[in-house]
Design a protein around this motif. Sequence first.
Motif, mmCIF file in Angstrom:
data_model
loop_
_atom_site.group_PDB
_atom_site.id
_atom_site.type_symbol
_atom_site.label_atom_id
_atom_site.label_comp_id
_atom_site.label_asym_id
_atom_site.label_seq_id
_atom_site.Cartn_x
_atom_site.Cartn_y
_atom_site.Cartn_z
ATOM 1 N N ARG A 16 -53.043 -14.565 -39.925
ATOM 2 C CA ARG A 16 -52.078 -15.466 -39.289
ATOM 3 C C ARG A 16 -51.668 -14.950 -37.916
ATOM 4 O O ARG A 16 -51.568 -15.711 -36.960
ATOM 5 N N TRP A 17 -51.409 -13.634 -37.834
ATOM 6 C CA TRP A 17 -51.018 -13.048 -36.555
ATOM 7 C C TRP A 17 -52.113 -13.256 -35.506
ATOM 8 O O TRP A 17 -51.827 -13.609 -34.365
ATOM 9 N N ARG A 19 -54.453 -15.583 -35.405
ATOM 10 C CA ARG A 19 -54.518 -16.997 -35.008
ATOM 11 C C ARG A 19 -53.416 -17.326 -34.012
ATOM 12 O O ARG A 19 -53.656 -17.984 -33.000
ATOM 13 N N ARG A 20 -52.188 -16.877 -34.293
ATOM 14 C CA ARG A 20 -51.070 -17.143 -33.375
ATOM 15 C C ARG A 20 -51.296 -16.466 -32.031
ATOM 16 O O ARG A 20 -51.054 -17.051 -30.975
ATOM 17 N N LEU A 24 -51.802 -18.355 -28.498
ATOM 18 C CA LEU A 24 -50.934 -18.056 -27.360
ATOM 19 C C LEU A 24 -51.762 -17.667 -26.139
ATOM 20 O O LEU A 24 -51.522 -18.158 -25.029
#
Length: 137
Positions: A16-17, A19-20, A24
């Motif tokens: 998840r990190w 992907r974020r 960004l």
Amino acid sequence: MLPECDPPLPKEELARWRRRFFALAIGVALLILAGAWVGRQLPLRSPLRIAIALLQGGASAALIVAIARPMRHYDELQRRIQFEALAFAFAGTAVLGTAYGFLINAGLPEIDWGSWIWPGMVGLWVVGLVIANRRYR
């Protein structure tokens, strides 16, 4: 092969990190490119062009914070590797910038430093990470 520089998280949270973070990074890159394109259409020193430049600077700052934030959770070895990589990037940028300054004095064309400093530092940081990771293997 890129060196390991992810925050120490469980596998699902790490995915998840990532992907974020990549969303960004891509968003910031697109914002900077779009801002550059729109800004060139506007007159110099116009309020809208200045606002676009400030937005681009803020987006760059947000990306820097996103890169630096996980470093608080690293162990001593990971921090040392990051420190050595950042020191390499800092010194390398200084050497390259100074050397090209001398070349400008010798007659080479001037370049837009604002467009090259950030990508150059990131590139040198990655090189520094590779070197430091190999040292501590």
